[in-house]
Design a protein around this motif. Structure first.
Motif, PDB file in Angstrom:
ATOM      1  N   UNK A  81       0.842  -1.191   0.000  1.00 31.48           N
ATOM      2  CA  UNK A  81       0.000   0.000   0.000  1.00 31.48           C
ATOM      3  C   UNK A  81       0.879   1.243   0.000  1.00 31.48           C
ATOM      4  N   UNK A  82       0.485   2.248  -0.790  1.00 30.61           N
ATOM      5  CA  UNK A  82       1.199   3.520  -0.838  1.00 30.61           C
ATOM      6  C   UNK A  82       0.173   4.623  -1.046  1.00 30.61           C
ATOM      7  N   UNK A  83       0.153   5.588  -0.107  1.00 24.94           N
ATOM      8  CA  UNK A  83      -0.880   6.619  -0.134  1.00 24.94           C
ATOM      9  C   UNK A  83      -0.280   8.000   0.065  1.00 24.94           C
ATOM     10  N   UNK A  84      -1.011   9.005  -0.421  1.00 21.14           N
ATOM     11  CA  UNK A  84      -0.603  10.396  -0.257  1.00 21.14           C
ATOM     12  C   UNK A  84      -1.852  11.256  -0.211  1.00 21.14           C
ATOM     13  N   UNK A  85      -1.813  12.307   0.610  1.00 24.82           N
ATOM     14  CA  UNK A  85      -2.909  13.273   0.624  1.00 24.82           C
ATOM     15  C   UNK A  85      -2.375  14.627   1.062  1.00 24.82           C
ATOM     16  N   UNK A  86      -3.094  15.668   0.685  1.00 21.16           N
ATOM     17  CA  UNK A  86      -2.691  17.015   1.050  1.00 21.16           C
ATOM     18  C   UNK A  86      -3.819  17.997   0.832  1.00 21.16           C
ATOM     19  N   UNK A  87      -3.757  19.107   1.541  1.00 19.53           N
ATOM     20  CA  UNK A  87      -4.791  20.133   1.412  1.00 19.53           C
ATOM     21  C   UNK A  87      -4.179  21.498   1.651  1.00 19.53           C
TER      22      UNK A  87
END
Length: 768
Positions: free
Chosen positions: A296-302
């Motif tokens: 699993x590889x995830x990324x998020x940003x705001x």
């Protein structure tokens, strides 16, 4: 039942009269929230000047002031960085207030936060996981995390794929919100885990009642809200690092998150986060489960901007996973299939490996959200949100030659959603919102699989209009809402005979609810909610025709299905005392035209193997049950807790039981908190027992009998070390402490294998 209701109302009226007649026994309760987004404020100081008494709001923004004399009072509310709130109120009976505070232009050191995500204010029963409980759950899937909430279990396909079940309902009846956006993937499959990274969450909440008026038809069974931390509006920076190792699967899971605000531009905030996971074959107490690794590889940003008049935010997340499917679930011939079901476990004893071979799933999901709000006069607010999602799912089967490298199922789903709403938020007795929601979807099968698609290509358009109003009078809150939805679906595919099949469907219906909250006494609160909801049949229920690779099963749909219609009544009693807290929920849910997946006695034999056949059926159903959650603070060090749930579901048309309904369960635990001599911080040891009964209410036919009851013991140790303003949290968790061999009725792979054995997890969380 009528006599009981009459007696209850009589007691309630006597209680109201008693409160009104007794001097200086009035209660002022309420909630303090941020004006711009309804996010609750923790730590606000609420004071009655004349009475010289007050309270401080809790983590949910709630406060309660007791033993107040009737008459005029001056209410003062203060919170750092916000304008002081003062109001004259007249108390002649118990009163309930919602107080909205606005930020003021002051310079403060550090990071001040007041949010970017609207809080959900509802009369439905809401349970949440946050703070220490959420930190303890880090490293678990969303389905595993939610099992901490009474009434919530999971429907799984193996140990790596789990979907939340609320009061017996799951999949397309449960809506998941990722930072305020309805998660849209191929969620129709029981083997399709939610494409969401739990590490993004600061709080995970579950609404157990139908919320179709607010969110649309997919919220018929409940809502799961995964909310990240609010964006800062002042300069400064914080962050945290998580590192988790676990023995079962020999895996490691990690996450890094950074939250900050601009020093130069007041109101500008941001956060970024990434996580990764790698694990090999999982293990039962007696054998290794072949090909059950995970990547699993995830990324998020705001990034967002907020001031007293307007706010805006842009959010992006990327989720990517590869999941191995138990090799032994795919058999070569009929005798092998019958033998492994009879044996109840794989015949082979493979070695441990990190390799992931076919059968497997590759899934990636992207979400982009753009949101804005604008404050109008008299506390009104206009909200606009647009979201785009792309979901790409590939499922690989064991095939010969070069076909082995081709996916057997290759789907891409594009979703656009537009939400527009108008909130009027007055300090008088009425407040509410009206709005519209538009959802557009396009699902495509990517050519080249060499297999007739399990589901067709389709286009979907859903348009909904809603209105919700809330009335507050003294201690009583009443809320009601109405919604209308129209949905158009156009589907097309080429069948095995080379014939083009095209179908068009139109669905429309109303949803409505009415609910109330009433404090029976200063410690006891009663919630009730009565709602009607509907759900059109999903595309797989209508058109499934072939092998569902992740489940190793043939599924058959029916395009003639009509919409489900439910009528749910839910009641909750909540007692909150200084040392004892208990919440008891009871519900009934009548669902007309209920659609369910039913195992059959048929087998399907092909070149790819022999598979069980499941058929979608439609009937009338009745659900009822109860949830219990209790915490007893025995002393400043000892705490006892229990949580449990019971679900009863029946096919009322045929007077039989429905498949895949959770068995009765109860979890009881004891925790001891002490001051560590090494770290000088509070440490905690917890020991708990989970008891799950055998599901004796089985359908007339199943591929194997329901597994026996089981009991698991779990151990947890938490401590922390302070480094100035920073802190290192250290945790040790052991699940299935005594390595019990068992099966769970809600796991579709129970036909082929057992559940996981002991798992030791070491967790490090560094906050800076």
């Amino acid at each position: 039942m009528f006599k009981f209701i009459t007696l209850f109302l009589s007691i309630l009226l006597l209680a109201v009269n008693a409160f009104g007649q007794e001097a200086c026994m009035l209660v002022l309760r309420g909630k303090v929230v941020h004006e711009e987004n309804n996010e609750p404020i923790e730590g606000a100081y609420v004071w009655l000047i004349e009475a010289e008494t007050g309270a401080v709001t809790d983590a949910l923004g709630n406060f309660r002031i007791q033993k107040i004399c009737p008459g005029e009072q001056t209410l003062r509310v203060q919170y750092l960085g916000h304008k002081e709130y003062i109001e004259k109120i007249t108390l002649i009976s118990n009163m309930n207030l919602t107080i909205r505070m606005s930020a003021e232009e002051v310079q403060l050191e550090g990071v001040e936060i007041h949010g970017h995500e609207d809080a959900l204010l509802t009369t439905n029963s809401v349970s949440g996981i946050y703070g220490e409980d959420l930190r303890i759950s880090r490293g678990q899937t969303l389905g595993e995390t939610l099992r901490r909430i009474p009434g919530v279990t999971s429907f799984s396909s193996g140990s790596s794929i789990q979907k939340p079940v609320i009061h017996g309902l799951h999949s397309n009846r449960i809506l998941i919100l990722n930072n305020g956006v309805r998660l849209e993937g191929q969620q129709w499959g029981a083997d399709h885990a939610p494409e969401i990274d739990p590490f993004i969450a600061k709080e995970i909440s579950v609404v157990k009642g139908a919320e179709t008026v607010r969110f649309g038809p997919n919220a018929m069974g409940g809502v799961v809200l995964v909310n990240p931390a609010p964006l800062p509006v002042k300069g400064g920076q914080t962050g945290q690092i998580d590192l988790i190792g676990f023995s079962n699967g020999r895996g490691i899971n990690g996450s890094v998150g950074l939250l900050g605000g601009s020093e130069k531009i007041k109101g500008l905030g941001y956060w970024v986060q990434t996580s990764s996971k790698i694990a090999g074959n999982l293990q039962t107490p007696d054998y290794i489960l072949d090909n059950t690794g995970v990547r699993e590889l995830n990324f998020s940003g705001a990034i967002g901007f907020s001031n007293s008049r307007l706010g805006s935010e842009v959010y992006f997340s990327h989720f990517q996973t590869r999941i191995g499917i138990l090799t032994d679930s795919h058999t070569g011939n009929l005798s092998d299939l019958e033998s492994i079901i009879e044996n109840g476990r794989p015949f082979r004893d493979p070695d441990f490996s990190f390799d992931i071979q076919n059968p497997k799933q590759d899934v990636d999901h992207q979400l982009l959200k753009m949101k804005g709000h604008y404050h109008l006069s008299n506390g009104a607010k206009l909200n606009l949100q647009y979201a785009f999602q792309r979901n790409h799912r590939q499922e690989f089967d064991r095939r010969r030659g070069e076909l082995n490298d081709r996916p057997s199922l290759d789907l891409v789903l594009f979703t656009n959603t537009l939400d527009l709403s108008y909130d009027h938020q007055t300090r008088k007795k009425w407040n509410g919102s009206v709005g519209t929601q538009i959802i557009q979807q396009a699902n495509s099968n990517i050519p080249g699989t060499g297999v007739v698609p399990l589901i067709p290509n389709y286009d979907m358009l859903n348009v909904g209009f809603f209105a919700i109003e809330k009335f507050t009078s003294g201690p009583l809150e009443i809320e009601g809402g109405l919604r209308y939805d129209y949905r158009n679906v156009a589907a097309a595919r080429v069948n095995r005979g080379g014939v083009l099949q095209e179908e068009k469907f139109n669905f429309n219906n109303f949803s409505a609810f009415i609910g109330a909250i009433y404090p029976i006494s200063r410690n006891l609160t009663f919630n009730t909610n009565l709602g009607t909801a509907w759900r059109p049949p999903s595309i797989n229920e209508q058109f499934s025709q072939g092998l569902h690779h992740g489940l190793a099963a043939i599924e058959i749909g029916n395009p003639n299905f009509v919409s489900e219609q439910s009528f749910k009544w839910m009641n909750t009693l909540n007692y909150s005392g200084s040392r004892f807290n208990i919440e008891l929920t009871g519900y009934t849910n009548r669902i007309n035209n209920y659609i369910y997946l039913n195992p059959t006695e048929d087998r399907f034999i092909s070149l790819r193997g022999t598979f069980n056949v499941f058929e979608y059926l439609q009937t009338d159903a009745f659900f009822m049950g109860t949830d219990l959650s209790a915490i007893w603070t025995v002393s400043s060090q000892w705490e006892l807790f229990t949580r449990g749930s019971i679900v009863r579901a029946k096919n009322t048309t045929e007077d039989s039981f429905l498949p895949f309904i959770p068995a009765d369960r109860i979890e009881t635990g004891l925790s001891y908190q002490f001051l560590s001599g090494i770290s000088k911080n509070k440490s905690k040891i917890s020991f708990s027992n989970l008891a799950v009964a055998q599901q004796t209410r089985e359908p007339d036919f199943d591929l194997a009998p329901a597994p026996p009851a089981y009991m698991l013991w779990n151990l947890g140790i938490q401590t922390g070390i302070q480094f100035g303003d920073n802190k290192l949290n250290i945790g040790l968790q052991v699940t299935n402490l005594f390595n019990e061999t068992y099966k769970d009725y809600m796991n579709r792979f129970r036909y082929f294998s057992h559940e996981l054995g002991r798992n030791v997890m070491v967790k490090l969380n560094y906050e800076f």
